[in-house]
Design a protein around this motif. Structure first.
Motif, PDB file in Angstrom:
ATOM      1  N   UNK A  13       0.818  -1.211   0.000  1.00 20.71           N
ATOM      2  CA  UNK A  13       0.000   0.000   0.000  1.00 20.71           C
ATOM      3  C   UNK A  13       0.855   1.266   0.000  1.00 20.71           C
ATOM      4  N   UNK A  14       0.311   2.341  -0.564  1.00 18.69           N
ATOM      5  CA  UNK A  14       0.949   3.654  -0.542  1.00 18.69           C
ATOM      6  C   UNK A  14       0.254   4.460   0.559  1.00 18.69           C
ATOM      7  N   UNK A  15       0.945   4.659   1.673  1.00 23.89           N
ATOM      8  CA  UNK A  15       0.316   5.327   2.803  1.00 23.89           C
ATOM      9  C   UNK A  15       0.440   6.843   2.749  1.00 23.89           C
ATOM     10  N   UNK A  16       1.236   7.359   1.805  1.00 19.46           N
ATOM     11  CA  UNK A  16       1.385   8.801   1.673  1.00 19.46           C
ATOM     12  C   UNK A  16       0.055   9.530   1.498  1.00 19.46           C
ATOM     13  N   UNK A  17      -0.842   9.069   0.591  1.00 21.90           N
ATOM     14  CA  UNK A  17      -2.131   9.755   0.434  1.00 21.90           C
ATOM     15  C   UNK A  17      -2.961   9.761   1.706  1.00 21.90           C
ATOM     16  N   UNK A  18      -2.934   8.668   2.471  1.00 26.62           N
ATOM     17  CA  UNK A  18      -3.696   8.612   3.715  1.00 26.62           C
ATOM     18  C   UNK A  18      -3.140   9.607   4.728  1.00 26.62           C
ATOM     19  N   UNK A  19      -1.809   9.702   4.805  1.00 22.55           N
ATOM     20  CA  UNK A  19      -1.185  10.670   5.702  1.00 22.55           C
ATOM     21  C   UNK A  19      -1.558  12.092   5.289  1.00 22.55           C
ATOM     22  N   UNK A  20      -1.598  12.341   3.977  1.00 24.60           N
ATOM     23  CA  UNK A  20      -1.950  13.677   3.484  1.00 24.60           C
ATOM     24  C   UNK A  20      -3.367  14.052   3.882  1.00 24.60           C
ATOM     25  N   UNK A  21      -4.307  13.107   3.759  1.00 23.00           N
ATOM     26  CA  UNK A  21      -5.701  13.385   4.122  1.00 23.00           C
ATOM     27  C   UNK A  21      -5.823  13.673   5.609  1.00 23.00           C
ATOM     28  N   UNK A  22      -5.206  12.836   6.438  1.00 20.87           N
ATOM     29  CA  UNK A  22      -5.307  13.007   7.889  1.00 20.87           C
ATOM     30  C   UNK A  22      -4.683  14.331   8.318  1.00 20.87           C
ATOM     31  N   UNK A  23      -3.494  14.626   7.798  1.00 17.22           N
ATOM     32  CA  UNK A  23      -2.817  15.876   8.165  1.00 17.22           C
ATOM     33  C   UNK A  23      -3.642  17.088   7.741  1.00 17.22           C
ATOM     34  N   UNK A  24      -4.186  17.034   6.524  1.00 12.08           N
ATOM     35  CA  UNK A  24      -4.987  18.153   6.032  1.00 12.08           C
ATOM     36  C   UNK A  24      -6.252  18.325   6.862  1.00 12.08           C
ATOM     37  N   UNK A  25      -6.890  17.219   7.239  1.00 16.78           N
ATOM     38  CA  UNK A  25      -8.115  17.306   8.031  1.00 16.78           C
ATOM     39  C   UNK A  25      -7.842  17.922   9.398  1.00 16.78           C
ATOM     40  N   UNK A  26      -6.767  17.494  10.052  1.00 18.67           N
ATOM     41  CA  UNK A  26      -6.419  18.075  11.355  1.00 18.67           C
ATOM     42  C   UNK A  26      -6.073  19.555  11.214  1.00 18.67           C
ATOM     43  N   UNK A  27      -5.383  19.902  10.144  1.00 19.61           N
ATOM     44  CA  UNK A  27      -5.072  21.308   9.898  1.00 19.61           C
ATOM     45  C   UNK A  27      -6.350  22.106   9.692  1.00 19.61           C
ATOM     46  N   UNK A  28      -7.306  21.523   8.943  1.00 16.94           N
ATOM     47  CA  UNK A  28      -8.580  22.192   8.725  1.00 16.94           C
ATOM     48  C   UNK A  28      -9.331  22.418  10.020  1.00 16.94           C
ATOM     49  N   UNK A  29      -9.289  21.441  10.919  1.00 25.09           N
ATOM     50  CA  UNK A  29      -9.947  21.591  12.223  1.00 25.09           C
ATOM     51  C   UNK A  29      -9.328  22.738  13.002  1.00 25.09           C
ATOM     52  N   UNK A  30      -7.996  22.799  13.047  1.00 27.02           N
ATOM     53  CA  UNK A  30      -7.324  23.845  13.816  1.00 27.02           C
ATOM     54  C   UNK A  30      -7.589  25.234  13.239  1.00 27.02           C
ATOM     55  N   UNK A  31      -7.569  25.335  11.908  1.00 26.19           N
ATOM     56  CA  UNK A  31      -7.877  26.627  11.277  1.00 26.19           C
ATOM     57  C   UNK A  31      -9.309  27.035  11.575  1.00 26.19           C
ATOM     58  N   UNK A  32     -10.227  26.072  11.468  1.00 28.86           N
ATOM     59  CA  UNK A  32     -11.635  26.364  11.721  1.00 28.86           C
ATOM     60  C   UNK A  32     -11.863  26.767  13.177  1.00 28.86           C
ATOM     61  N   UNK A  33     -11.180  26.116  14.103  1.00 24.72           N
ATOM     62  CA  UNK A  33     -11.313  26.488  15.519  1.00 24.72           C
ATOM     63  C   UNK A  33     -10.806  27.910  15.750  1.00 24.72           C
ATOM     64  N   UNK A  34      -9.737  28.271  15.056  1.00 24.20           N
ATOM     65  CA  UNK A  34      -9.221  29.633  15.193  1.00 24.20           C
ATOM     66  C   UNK A  34     -10.225  30.658  14.673  1.00 24.20           C
ATOM     67  N   UNK A  35     -10.968  30.294  13.628  1.00 27.53           N
ATOM     68  CA  UNK A  35     -11.964  31.207  13.067  1.00 27.53           C
ATOM     69  C   UNK A  35     -13.194  31.347  13.940  1.00 27.53           C
TER      70      UNK A  35
END
Length: 343
Positions: A13-35
């Protein structure tokens, strides 16, 4: 001298795409919480930081687990009866991923239940089993999370059984169980003021199902099928048709739900509410992320798929990782947006 790739290593399996999704989602949560940071009101007990931050993260984790469980369960359906014999290792790995993701999905639902109970009782020094039971009895969202956890566990059991039964276990049943698990939370978890609650509920459920199938299917293809050109040439055109339908449904339902929120609000107008309220800002951010995703998907459909069908080398994996990253951001924004009132 390098050794040729074996059948087993070609299906790693290529786990890079899964890591990208998880990292982006957590980043989105933190940005949204700041807003959505708000000042505390004197005399009103506020929830702790652990609950305020942990709950949207848990919800984003729940959503991502649903994406993985549903998306990887879709892979055999996308391949159909034309599956290359050499692709069997990919389907075996897909079943394993479905089991793991469904179990994470169930656990995340239970974690959300505990955190929502803590949010419901902000002044309590600790949360007991009795508090959780009272929350489930009193609040519909508590019941919905238990139903989600139950369906996720059933999906894990079905995927486990399919490893022994093979095609005797219809893949449609595994996918259907995952889709049913998506339905309870939209009924209770979205902060809406619309008088058209029933219609908004249906639109939101369609929106979530389409986005989860779209994101999960692409993730499964990139993780498991991208290295095998015969399988990729089989599943990618079928997924492209599914993704087109999902995109149309996601855009239509998203626009209608957003309009309903603003039209039915007594004081906030669509303009300039989209840019002056936290809800509107999150909605714009999510819309931009989905628009970029749609553009990348269109490029894949019209430029890359013809080359994939001819078994030619393409930059599909790179474009797909960017697309999944934008989807992850959208999921992170949505996790906070679903709990943000239009004020």
């Amino acid at each position: 001298m390098s050794k040729p790739a074996t059948a087993s290593t070609s299906w790693l399996p290529r786990f890079g795409p899964l890591v990208a999704v998880v990292t982006a989602a957590l980043s989105g949560v933190l940005v949204a919480l700041a807003l959505t940071v708000s000042t505390s009101v004197s005399g009103i007990t506020q929830v702790g930081t652990a609950v305020r931050v942990g709950l949207p993260i848990a919800r984003a984790s729940l959503d991502l687990a649903a994406v993985v469980a549903v998306g990887f369960a879709l892979l055999p359906l996308l391949a159909g009866e034309r599956t290359p014999a050499a692709a069997r290792p990919a389907f075996a790995k897909a079943r394993t991923v479905v089991v793991a993701a469904a179990l994470v999905w169930a656990v995340a639902a239970l974690v959300c239940l505990v955190l929502q109970t803590a949010e419901y009782r902000p002044g309590a020094p600790a949360i007991s089993f009795g508090d959780i039971r009272s929350y489930v009895d009193t609040v519909a969202a508590g019941k919905a999370l238990l139903v989600v956890a139950g369906f996720a566990l059933v999906q894990a059991l079905l995927a486990t059984a399919s490893a022994r039964l093979g095609r005797k276990m219809p893949p449609e049943l595994i996918v259907g169980c995952g889709l049913f698990a998506l339905l309870p939370l939209p009924v209770t978890g979205h902060a809406t003021m619309s008088h058209f609650a029933e219609h908004a509920m249906v639109l939101l459920e369609l929106h979530i199902i389409s986005v989860v199938a779209w994101t999960g299917g692409l993730l499964a293809i990139v993780v498991l099928a991208a290295r095998h050109r015969a399988l990729l040439a089989t599943v990618l055109p079928q997924f492209s048709k599914l993704a087109t339908v999902c995109l149309a449904v996601a855009v239509a339902t998203g626009v209608l739900n957003a309009l309903a929120e603003f039209v039915e609000h007594p004081t906030v107008q669509l303009w300039p509410g989209l840019f002056t309220t936290s809800y509107g800002q999150l909605l714009v951010a999510k819309s931009v992320a989905l628009a970029v995703t749609a553009g990348l998907g269109g490029y894949t459909r019209w430029k890359l798929i013809p080359k994939v069908i001819r078994h030619r080398h393409t930059a599909l994996a790179s474009f797909a990782v960017i697309e999944l990253t934008m989807m992850g951001l959208a999921f992170g924004f949505a996790a906070v947006l679903s709990r943000t009132p239009l004020i």
